[in-house]
Structure formats: C-alpha cells, structure tokens
Enzyme design. Structure first.
Site, PDB file in Angstrom:
ATOM      1  N   VAL A  50     -20.073   4.411 -14.019  1.00  0.00           N
ATOM      2  CA  VAL A  50     -19.962   3.592 -15.224  1.00  0.00           C
ATOM      3  C   VAL A  50     -18.785   2.630 -15.110  1.00  0.00           C
ATOM      4  O   VAL A  50     -18.854   1.475 -15.546  1.00  0.00           O
ATOM      5  CB  VAL A  50     -19.820   4.487 -16.468  1.00  0.00           C
ATOM      6  CG1 VAL A  50     -19.531   3.651 -17.711  1.00  0.00           C
ATOM      7  CG2 VAL A  50     -21.082   5.308 -16.671  1.00  0.00           C
ATOM      8  N   CYS A 102       0.813  -1.213   0.000  1.00  0.00           N
ATOM      9  CA  CYS A 102       0.000   0.000   0.000  1.00  0.00           C
ATOM     10  C   CYS A 102       0.848   1.265   0.000  1.00  0.00           C
ATOM     11  O   CYS A 102       0.325   2.363  -0.174  1.00  0.00           O
ATOM     12  CB  CYS A 102      -0.931   0.020   1.218  1.00  0.00           C
ATOM     13  SG  CYS A 102      -0.076   0.374   2.780  1.00  0.00           S
ATOM     14  N   GLU A 153       1.635 -11.746  16.494  1.00  0.00           N
ATOM     15  CA  GLU A 153       0.206 -12.023  16.610  1.00  0.00           C
ATOM     16  C   GLU A 153      -0.427 -11.495  17.887  1.00  0.00           C
ATOM     17  O   GLU A 153      -1.646 -11.315  17.940  1.00  0.00           O
ATOM     18  CB  GLU A 153      -0.023 -13.537  16.549  1.00  0.00           C
ATOM     19  CG  GLU A 153       0.421 -14.184  15.255  1.00  0.00           C
ATOM     20  CD  GLU A 153       0.329 -15.691  15.334  1.00  0.00           C
ATOM     21  OE1 GLU A 153      -0.645 -16.257  14.834  1.00  0.00           O
ATOM     22  OE2 GLU A 153       1.247 -16.306  15.921  1.00  0.00           O
ATOM     23  N   ASN A 185     -16.107   8.568 -13.800  1.00  0.00           N
ATOM     24  CA  ASN A 185     -16.108   7.128 -14.064  1.00  0.00           C
ATOM     25  C   ASN A 185     -16.359   6.301 -12.808  1.00  0.00           C
ATOM     26  O   ASN A 185     -16.097   5.106 -12.779  1.00  0.00           O
ATOM     27  CB  ASN A 185     -14.777   6.700 -14.704  1.00  0.00           C
ATOM     28  CG  ASN A 185     -14.886   5.357 -15.404  1.00  0.00           C
ATOM     29  OD1 ASN A 185     -15.882   5.078 -16.055  1.00  0.00           O
ATOM     30  ND2 ASN A 185     -13.873   4.533 -15.263  1.00  0.00           N
TER      31      ASN A 185
END
Length: 1306
Positions: free
Chosen positions: A223, A99, A1217, A220
């Site tokens: 569409v 990213c 984690e 856009n």
C-alpha cells in the site's frame, strides 16, 4: 520520508516490530524499533524485537507504542560514540557519508539481537543497504571487528570494546501504555485519512464488513508503494498488527500454522527453530521456503513485510507464493459471517473469483502442511541482482511419487514473473501423471511447458526469450534434484546422475567477502605528526556515522521557506502549444508557478534552457515549477498544470541519429602511421562492433538546492549539492540578470556525484533562484529519486566499430575505429566525452598504425553528461574486445596477445604525446604474480572439464588511464589559508568534498607544510565567497590541484614565520603566531596553482593532452551458472601505480569504489526506454546497482611500491576514476567462462557479447539444448523476439528481430 528514494526526509532506525522501504532503499538511514508481544503458543514471538526500519514506508500511526532509536541515539560526538560508529569511520567505511547512518543502524539492530554475530549474519544484515562510493569491502571489514574475521586497514584490536550499558532499555512508560491499550482500538484521524488499529479479531471483522475496500496494512510494503509511486490515497486504513490471533505460530499434527501478521523475518526464525525437530522428509517445504527467504528483499523488508500481505497482494514476482501453492497450503479466513478455509493454489493466485477472498474477509493464518516421504519440493528464482531484487522469473515445483517408485502420482509446476499473476502449468502436470521420472519425461515436460506457458512478444518487462528459457531451465534443475533425491532414498534402485549433470545442481556457495590491502608505509624517519603518506581517517567519517554531517536537505528551514516541484514534459519531442497553470494556482498552499516568462535575464547558457519555452526535446524536460508552502502541496499541484503539445519527429537511438545525420559535434580524429597501407600487409583482418549501454549516476543524495534571498542589494545565498559552485554562481547570475558578486554559493559536502553534479545543478539552482526572486522567499528544491533519474542523463551509451589487421603470431599492426555516443538532446559534456573516447581508445596497446574517429549523436533523450572515467570505460572495453577477438581468431591465450601488444618502452601515443610505460609492464607482471594467474587458470580449466553446467572464467586486463583535462586552464586552483591568534588554522580551497576525501588531504597538506598537527586545522566549506572562479572538482585531479594551492598558501605563511621561528626555535606554535601578529605580519595567504600544461590540437590530431598516466592491471575470476546466467565474483586482484599516495586508506577506497561502480556498468546496470522515449528504469526497484552480494569473495588491492610521479604534489597520482575500467576484468572473465561453455558444446565460431553482460546475455550466450528448444518453438509459432546479443555461431544463428514494444534503446 526517505530522502534517498524520494529525495527528502530522514530515515531512522528503531526498536519494536517494524518497517522498511520499497524493494530497497539505498540511503538506509534506518529506525530501529522495539516492542514486546506476548502470544499463547509455544512458538510465539514473546521476546523483545529490535529491527531496522525505513521511515519512508513507516506510517506514523503504526509507531504507537514503539521505542525509536535513530542514528543520533546510538552515539554522537557530543556524548559517546558507539563502537559501530567508531569502527565504520576509522576503517574507511564511509566516503560521501550519505548511506552511512543506514549502515550503522542495520548493524546496530543486528548487535542488539545477536551480540556476537557470525560473518554470514553481518553480511545478511546489509542485504538491503546500498552504497555507491565505498565498494562495500571497508564496511564489511568495519563490522567484521565484531567477530573473529578481519583484514588489512581495519584493526579491531585498536578499538574500545562494546559497552552494553550504552544501549537503551525499552522504556517502562511504553510497557505501561501497551498494557493499557491491550484489546482497545486506536483511532487516528488525519486530513484525508483515518487510521484504525483494532485490538481484537472480532473488531477487525466488523470494520472490514463496514469498510470492505479499506486495505489492511501491516508492513506497508504494498500500500505504501501504491501511495508513493501511483498517488493512490485511501480514506481508511486498518492496521491489524496488534491482534494476537494474527501472530500465532504453532506446530500441529500435520503441519504448521503461521499468523497472517507474522513478519517474514519472524517466519524465517520460526522455521530455523522447528526444522531440526522433525525428520527431513517432513520439512522439505520448509527448507524451500527458507531458501527463498534468504534472497527475498533485504533484511529490513523481511523485518517489516507480513506473510499475509505477501500472499494477499499476489504480485507475480513474489517468491513465496508459488512455494506455498506447490506445498498445498491452506488459508484460514474469517469474516463477520464466520470462518472458512480455501486452498492457496494457482486459482487463488490468479484471482479467480470462485477461489478468492470476499471483500469482507481477512486472512487470519496460513496452514503449511508437512511434506510427504515420497515428495520433493524445490524453488528457483533469477533476478537482476542476487539479493534484494525482484525476480525476473521464479518457480516452485513439487512432485509426489507412488511409494517406492519413480511414477508420478501428483505434480505441481508454478511460475512467477511470467504474467500478471503466478501461473500454473496445470495441463502439463496432468499429462505427466503416471509417467516415470526419466529423460523421456524431461523432454516431454519441457515441450509441454513451452506450449502451455505463453509469453507474447509484447510481454511487460521484455526479456521474453530469456524468460522462456528459464521455464525449461528451472524444470531441468528440478528434474535433476529429484533424480538425486530418489538415488539418496533408494540407492539400489536408481543409477547415479551422469557426471555432466552434477554441476547443474545447487546454487553458488556464497562466502563473506574478505579484503587485503597492501601499500608502502612512510619512511621510518618521517616525523610522527606528519600525516602525508599515512592512512588517515576521512575527516567527516565520525560525523557521517553519527548522522551529524549536514547535507543540503539537513539545513534547517528558513523563515518563510517555500518548496518547489517541477512539471516535466511527457513528450520526447514536441511543440508547446499552451501551458495552463490556473488550476494549480487554485490549490491551497500554492504561492506561485514559475515559467520561462519569469526569468529576468537569460534563459540558460545558450546550449540548454532552464525552463522549456516553445519546444520540449525529451521526456523530463522542465517546463515550469510550482512553489508552495509544503512540498506535498507543490507536488500535488504539478499534476494540475495542463500542457498541450504538438508532436514532432523523434530520434532516440544512435542508429537513428546516424541515419538522420543528427550530431552534436563534428568528427574527432587521431591517427598514427598509415592505417590503409598497413591493412594491405597484414596476414589477417577482422571487423566487428560492440554496444555498451549507459549508466545512471545513482548518487545517494539526489540533486538538492536551497536558495535564500537576502533582504538587501539583491544578494542571494545558494546551498547546493554540486561539483562546480562557480558554474552555479555564473548561471544563476546570468538568469537573474545580476552580477556574480551578489550570488554566494555554498557546498559543505556532496552525497555522491561521480560527474553527475557538474552541469545540471546550475540549472536546478537557477530554477529555484527564479522562484525565490519572484516570491522574495527562500525556496527549497530537492529532487525525488524518480525525477532526478528522469531529468538527468548519465553515462553515454556507445557504439564502437572496429577493423583490426594482425599477424598470425598475434601482433596487431593496424586498427581503425569508429565511435558513436548517444549524447542526448543537448551538448552538455558530450564534446569532451567523445574527445576522451577517441584519445583513450587504444588503452594500453602500442599499435603502429592506428586511427580513431568519433561523433556525439543528438537524440531526444536526457542529455548524457560527465561520469566517472569520462568515456574511458566505454572506449577501453571496446579495445579489449578487439584484442580478445584477435586472440580468439588465432586460438591464442588472451593474456599473451595482450602482453605482446602492450606498450613496453618510452614511445608516443597515437596523439603524439610521449609516454613512459615501464610501470605499466611492472603492474602487469606484478598482477600475474600476486594473482597466481597461471596456476588458477589451470585450476579453472580443470573445474570446467569436470562441470558442464557451471563454468569458471579468468581474465587479466591492463590499463593506461590518463587523468585530468586536455586544456591547461582546467588545472588551475586557488586556496585561502588563515591563521588565528590561538594558533588554529582555517583552510578554504576550490575543491568540493564529494566523498573522495579531498578535505582530508587538504588538512594533510597543510599539516605537512606548516609543520603542525592536523588537530590545529579546520577545513572550510566550498564557497564562492572565499575562493572565486574555482574549476570543477573532477577528472581525478581535484585533490592534487587544490593541494598545490593549499601548499602554496602554507609555504607563503611558513616563510613569513621563519624569522620569528629562527629567533625563538624552542617556542611553541601559538607563541610564534602571537609574535607575528604583534610584528604586523599577515597571517592570511592566498595560494594559487597555475595548472599542468596540456593542450590538444584537433585540426592536427595531436597534442600533450593529459598531465600524466595512471597504470594498473586487474585479474578477476568468476563462476557462471549456465542454466540461469547468474554469476559469482570469486576473486579480484588489482595492482595500481598510485606512486606516493598522500592517503592510502582513502586512495584504496577510491579504487575499490570505482571498481564496484564499474562492475555495475559492465554486468548489471541497464537503462531502458520505450519507443516513445519514456524511461522505464526509474528508481531502485527497476534500476539495480551492485550490493554487498556482488563484492568479490576475495578483493585484494596492491599499490605499487617505489614509484614516483614528479608532476603531482608529493609525487602522488589521482585515483578517483581509474578503478572503474578495471572491473572489465570481470566482464572478460565471464566471457571466458561463456567461451568454455560454447567450446564444450561445439560452438567454435567467434561471438560478441555487449555490455552490460547481465544474466540474460550470459544465459542466452550459453547456447544449449534448452535455448535451441526455445528457438525452435518460437520459429514454429512465428514469434519473433528482440535478441539481446549478437551470436555468430553457425549452429544456432540467432537473428536480430526488432519489435518496437521490446526494443532496448542504447
């Protein structure tokens, strides 16, 4: 095309007026566009605009005249880094890096327009960017270097200042082109589509008359989605962005006129510019539009989408249309037959033919009138996420009073998100005209609204009861805002609002997030070049920020390369009667279709198949693959493969699996003490259950494989995004009936994984390898986002049932637990997950009599798999739920009940493993201290006493997390280290770079052991060529295990060099290496670590299951909005027992990233399936992960000092984690706030809140007059709805009605 949303293609950043992605694009590799526009109006947009844009929605033809700057154009390692790139990398703002280019481009666009931005502008610029790794805090800190705010690990004073001369100027050649093309049409013809960009309004109208069905495309965003998601193609596009008439922005005597092609960001800037110039009473409608614009999509969409497109598309969830309709806006239309005006009202939004555009008409501009003096306008919205998410429901309301009175003269109430179009409560408004604005009117209005605005039980989107509650909740807030406005206008005529109503007004007061990171520095005597224990930048951080980091789909095409797309099952459980591929093979460009018949070896691993054969067992099951010259061709041809099915019985839910005795595993059980006997001696017993939903991995790089067959010996190179290259090698060899030594797997880096790339990449690789084997050509197989989410399972949903026996002082004596997880259709990792659920189910609590049992259920859903935390986040949330239930039952403080039941001294776990929990106690006490828990708890209680409609909650949660695996062989590791004659060192290990910084730590280890600077050392990609049979990179132990192997290899080499060093102690490293070579001393060594001893005997229910434990505690504070269910994360303090961190910068990033991912699990992310097993939540539009707006305003990480772990390398601990579960502190802080609401309203009975605790569950748990009003209305109409939570309140006992069309499968 954006490789994140669709799985392939780059996304850039550019200069001009530009574009952006669907509701959001997580990858955000952006363009920045720049162009110059000249208008005739005083308020025209005459300046050069720089703005970010997503290529996935940016038609190539629309870029004519644009100057495009990609991330590579901002700065590279070969030229010069831009300060943005340098700061992002050095402030730990990049982990996996997928990213990162998008983050850079968003910030770059902001700096081009605002060289000295405020923190609010910086945060807003990232509204449309998603990151799954970092937790956003380091990204915000990185960019805060461009304004005065800063924090811990990021030290802006160390960076070079920004150099404006490094930025590109707008090319003069493009200026010349713009002049030459002014007023002229631009026509681009493609194979299927023609693109016309007219230069004048008259020409546009002529084209529209000739082609009435041709869509007008500016941004856009509508569409483009039709084409991408629905496969709709148009033969002709009209692009009116170059027409000056559509870009007007003027102030008239009675309002403003905005051109239809004006981008939403331009509209915002225009409103900000003019509002200060007019009296407040005239600009109420403009203030309301601004409020909605702040949360509408992300900055990149706002820079692209046009006002006219927003209006014309008329989606029910669009936020501006209700406001414009309430404000009596007028549409200025034009056609070849002339111009006319129509009101933008509820009939237009409902597409009533008489009030709509004709096919040949276009919207030229929008007139938005000034507000009147006695008029009030407000707008509201609620979404799954505060920003950049489509509304669940929105509303705009306007009331006009007779001058000087509170008598209603005119009233408008509009809602979006309720039906297929925006709806108006027109009858309600008519009946209320002439009424006084008082409490009696409020009650009548709510009743009328509920009667007029009907949501059937099967309404699309579900959440029917919640959305109905929002109807009246929104109106209540509007009622109060108007009451307050009347009091402000006429102080002597109207009373003050009752104190209990005041908190219902206003939105949360957002503040830019700030971080604090506290860790122990290295010993002062440690040599400066020794990097171990220091916060060292991620070794690929700079390449992430410049876009030079290569992921699988960045690898250049190979000669003869083909592309693969797959045909997946549309049935959840069925026999395959036939597969007809003939039509697909006739598609031009298609080379082959591969099925199970093309597999020369074994189809799968004995548990799961590469291609379905006789039966499909879930929707998304891969049946065959189409291989073609282009991806578009392959994808198109998949739609031409015909599959006939015969449906079989479905099992989808945990409850159905239990009923049908459908399990993947046998019972897993541990037991300590005598549970049954203990229940006979306790003073109180409670029973309950909790449902915890699943979670998508949503790694930003979708599953990606590139297979290149070699020309001899049946060798094959596989470039794959995986956590387990050896497993890929093994399965591909088996499928091709080849030896593993012919299959070479390579993984340079992975764009996020979180457990999701352990098992499935081997099957994707095998499918592509079969295609490459059949065609003899390279095959690229990159999954689109939708396919990745459809085929791939995620975190296991869990049903936890508990029975708890305790004494009146809160001491828990006995616990009996039953766990069921939804494993999906194949075993995958479900056996390990249910084992970990059972083993970790006590969390941090020392219960003398404890029993835990669990089963993995087999259903016809995608196979759920490993996910960060591996069952612990679900099991431990259940543990905290039953501890909370005990505290609630006794009326005791939750923290006291937690503390009295925690592990305190050396003892044994329920599975008989010894545990020394002293650092758990230290973490708990330290967290209480640094969070100022008790003082803030008192402050929250005082806040709650003074505020009825907003409540604060505070929770502190302990954690005992066990890392690693319960089998010794899973902890082995190997490495290969070469020293070259120039003194440089190459390190290759079995660990894979997933963003967790494993390669950086390997360099630190090698530097420390060889006693040379890190600059001498280079990490090699993970490949099965150099390190065979490596264990999966997972379980939080990848860095320490492979670090041990690297350490071993380096120590071997250093020992070989010792005689040479002893003979020449003043020599240089390079001299020693040259001498060693001349003396025939090997400069290459293999390192090996046998692994930690662990074992688990499930027959006995005991063992030394894990190498060691990680302890921690987290305290979180939230504020909830009782009317909407929204919440704000105010502050989180985390104390973690990281022992001696090899790299505090990376470890803190892991903790923060895990925490934010857990925040999504517990408060936001929800996977939904239809009763037929079709997943609804596919892609970023429908599945929401946390964004920048969800980061706690104060986010503080504290690594416990003076702590050591003799088990691991350098006395470190795995941090990958543990942070996930600590976000449950937010879950329980929300619960604390909900409990305060319920207590204030007289609901004293216990209540259960399931996970995710999203806005719907929060709102419906805050039972009040409006929820009761909705329930009474539903019962009177005999409308039975699915209720998303279990409420045991005696006053508003809500039943669990099941309607198949609304059922949420967990």
């Amino acid at each position: 095309m954006c490789r994140q949303c669709m799985g392939h293609g780059p996304v850039y950043q550019a200069r001009r007026h530009s574009a952006r992605c669907p509701s959001e694009c997580p990858a955000k590799r952006l363009l920045q566009l720049a162009t110059t526009k000249k208008q005739a109006s005083k308020f025209s947009f005459t300046f050069q605009r720089h703005y970010p844009a997503n290529s996935c929605l940016l038609p190539l033809c629309s870029l004519y005249g644009a100057a495009i700057t990609t991330v590579e154009g901002v700065g590279t390692t070969k030229t010069k880094l831009h300060p943005i790139q340098e700061r992002l990398a050095k402030c730990y703002g990049s982990q996996c890096g997928f990213c990162t280019p998008g983050m850079v481009m968003s910030m770059y666009s902001l700096l081009r327009n605002h060289p000295e931005p405020t923190m609010a502008q910086i945060v807003a610029s990232l509204d449309g960017n998603l990151c799954r790794c970092t937790g956003y805090r380091p990204i915000i800190d990185s960019f805060s270097a461009f304004c005065p705010m800063r924090s811990g690990l990021c030290k802006p004073e160390e960076f070079q200042p920004r150099d404006p001369s490094q930025d590109y100027i707008f090319p003069p050649e493009l200026m010349r082109m713009a002049k030459e093309a002014k007023g002229k049409s631009l026509i681009f013809k493609g194979e299927k589509t023609t693109w016309i960009s007219p230069g004048s309004l008259q020409e546009l109208l002529e084209l529209k008359a000739r082609y009435p069905s041709a869509p007008l495309v500016v941004g856009n965003t509508s569409v483009g989605l039709d084409r991408k998601l629905l496969g709709i193609y148009y033969p002709l596009f009209l692009h009116p962005a170059r027409i000056p008439d559509l870009h007007v922005a003027s102030v008239e005597d009675n309002g403003i006129i905005i051109g239809a092609a004006t981008h939403l960001a331009q509209l915002r800037d225009f409103l900000l510019n003019i509002i200060p110039e007019f009296p407040t009473e005239k600009t109420k409608i403009y203030h309301t539009l601004l409020k909605q614009l702040r949360t509408l999509a992300g900055e990149q969409i706002r820079c692209l989408a046009s006002l006219g497109g927003h209006i014309a598309s008329r989606a029910s969830v669009w936020d501006l249309n209700p406001v414009l309709a309430a404000g009596r806006s007028i549409l200025n239309l034009a056609s070849i037959d002339g111009a006319r005006q129509i009101p933008l009202n509820d009939e237009f939004l409902a597409r009533v033919p008489e009030a709509d555009l004709s096919p040949a008409e276009v919207i030229v501009s929008v007139f938005i009138p000034f507000s009147e003096e006695d008029e009030f306008v407000s707008a509201f919205r609620q979404a799954e996420r505060q920003k950049n998410a489509l509304s669940i429901a929105n509303s705009a309301m306007k009331v006009l009073f007779h001058p000087g009175t509170d008598v209603i003269m005119d009233l408008a109430i509009l809602y979006g998100g309720i039906g297929s179009t925006t709806v108006s409560a027109r009858k309600t408004c008519q009946q209320l005209i002439g009424r006084n604005w008082n409490d009696q009117m409020l009650e009548e209005a709510c009743r009328l609204i509920l009667e007029e605005i009907i949501l059937p039980p099967s309404a699309p989107g579900g959440k029917v009861e919640y959305r109905r509650t929002l109807l009246v909740s929104f109106f209540f807030r509007f009622y109060l805002e108007v009451r307050q406005g009347l009091k402000s206008m006429y102080p002597s005529m109207y009373p003050d609002l009752p104190a209990e109503y005041a908190s219902a007004l206003g939105d949360f007061n957002d503040k830019p997030p700030q971080g604090m990171q506290i860790y122990q520095d290295v010993d002062a005597n440690q040599p400066p070049q020794d990097p171990v224990g220091r916060p060292i930048m991620h070794q690929s951080g700079i390449k992430h920020a410049t876009g030079e980091a290569v992921f699988v789909d960045d690898i250049a095409p190979a000669d003869g390369q083909l592309y693969m797309a797959v045909v997946t099952s549309t049935r959840a459980h069925a026999k395959i009667l036939s597969i007809d591929v003939s039509e697909a093979l006739e598609e031009p460009g298609v080379v082959a279709v591969v099925t199970a018949d093309d597999i020369p070896g074994t189809n799968g691993d004995g548990k799961e198949k590469v291609f379905a054969e006789d039966e499909v067992i879930y929707i998304g099951h891969i049946i065959c693959g189409v291989v073609a010259e282009t991806y578009e061709c392959a994808k198109r041809a998949t739609g031409k493969v015909k599959v006939e099915y015969q449906d079989l019985e479905l099992i989808l839910t945990i409850e159905e699996a239990i009923e049908h005795n459908s399990f993947l595993t046998k019972e897993k059980k541990i037991e300590k003490g005598n549970v049954e006997k203990a229940f006979l001696t306790v003073e109180k017993i409670i029973e309950g259950e909790i449902h915890i939903g699943g979670q998508e991995h949503f790694y930003l790089e979708t599953n990606s494989v590139f297979v290149i067959p070699r020309k001899e010996d049946n060798e094959m190179d596989i470039y794959v995004s995986t956590q387990d290259a050896s497993k890929v090698q093994e399965l591909v060899a088996s499928v091709l009936n080849a030896q593993s030594n012919r299959i070479m797997c390579h993984t340079k880096r992975v764009g996020g994984a979180f457990g999701g790339k352990i098992t499935k990449p081997s099957f994707f690789s095998a499918a592509a390898a079969v295609a490459a084997n059949k065609t003899g050509r390279p095959v690229r197989f990159i999954l689109e986002r939708v396919d990745d989410m459809l085929i791939h399972g995620g975190r296991h949903p869990l049903l936890g049932k508990y029975k708890v026996g305790f004494m009146n002082d809160g001491k828990i004596k006995a616990v009996d637990l039953l766990f069921y997880i939804n494993g999906g259709c194949t075993l995958d990792e479900s056996e390990l997950v249910i084992e970990y659920v059972v083993l970790k189910s006590s969390n941090a609590y020392d219960i003398p009599n404890f029993r835990s049992r669990g089963w993995a259920c087999k259903t016809n859903l995608p196979s759920n798999t490993a996910f960060r935390g591996f069952g612990f986040p679900q099991a431990a949330l259940c543990a905290e739920t039953w501890v909370t239930a005990v505290a609630d039952h006794l009326g005791l403080p939750h923290d006291k009940v937690r503390e009295m039941n925690m592990y305190k001294s050396v003892t044994k776990t329920p599975f008989k493993q010894e545990i020394d929990p002293r650092n758990l106690v230290v973490c708990w006490e330290e967290c209480l201290k640094i969070s100022d828990y008790y003082n803030r708890q008192k402050a929250a209680e005082e806040f709650n006493r003074q505020n009825s409609w907003k409540k604060k909650g505070l929770a502190i949660i302990p954690m005992k997390f066990s890392v690693g695996f319960n089998s010794t062989f899973y902890h082995q590791a190997a490495a290969l280290v070469h020293i070259y004659l120039d003194g440089s060192v190459l390190v290759s290990s079995g660990g894979i770079e997933l963003g967790q910084g494993i390669l950086t730590k390997m360099l630190q280890v090698a530097s420390h052991e060889l006693k040379i600077p890190m600059s001498y050392i280079h990490p090699y990609e993970r490949t099965t060529v150099t390190v065979p049979n490596a264990i999966v990179t997972a379980g939080s132990v990848g860095s320490e295990l492979n670090g041990k192997a690297v350490q071993n290899a380096c120590q071997i080499l250093r020992k070989r060099l010792e005689p040479i060093i002893k003979n020449n102690p003043e020599g240089k490293w390079e001299d020693w290496i040259k001498t060693a070579f001349e003396e025939s001393i090997s400069l290459s060594a293999t390192g090996y670590f046998k692994g930690y001893f662990t074992n688990m005997d499930w027959d006995k229910g005991e063992g030394h299951a894990y190498p060691y434990f990680v302890f921690g505690a987290a305290c979180s504070e939230v504020e909830i909005d009782c009317l909407t269910g929204a919440h704000k994360n105010i502050r989180t303090d985390i104390v973690m027992d990281a022992c001696f961190s090899i790299n505090p910068g990376i470890d803190i990033g892991q903790i923060e990233g895990g925490f934010i991912q857990g925040l999504g699990l517990y408060t936001m992310e929800e996977i939904k399936f239809s009763p037929e097993g079709q997943q609804y939540t596919l892609g970023p539009d429908t599945y929401k992960i946390p964004a920048v707006c969800d980061v706690p305003e104060q986010f503080r990480i504290y690594l416990l000092p003076n702590s050591r772990n003799p088990m691991a390398i350098y006395s470190s601990k795995g941090m990958g984690e543990a942070g996930v579960f600590l976000s449950s502190s937010v879950f329980f802080a929300i619960r604390d706030a909900v409990a305060a609401v319920r207590k204030e309203r007289g609901f004293s009975d216990p209540f259960i809140l399931d996970s995710p605790l999203n806005c719907e569950r929060i709102r419906m748990a805050c039972a009040d007059r409006f929820t009761e009003m909705v329930n009474s209305f539903l019962e009177s109409k005999k409308l039975f709805l699915y209720c998303p939570f279990t409420c045991l309140c005696h006053k508003t006992r809500i039943k669990m009605w099941e309607i198949k069309m609304l059922g949420t499968i967990q």
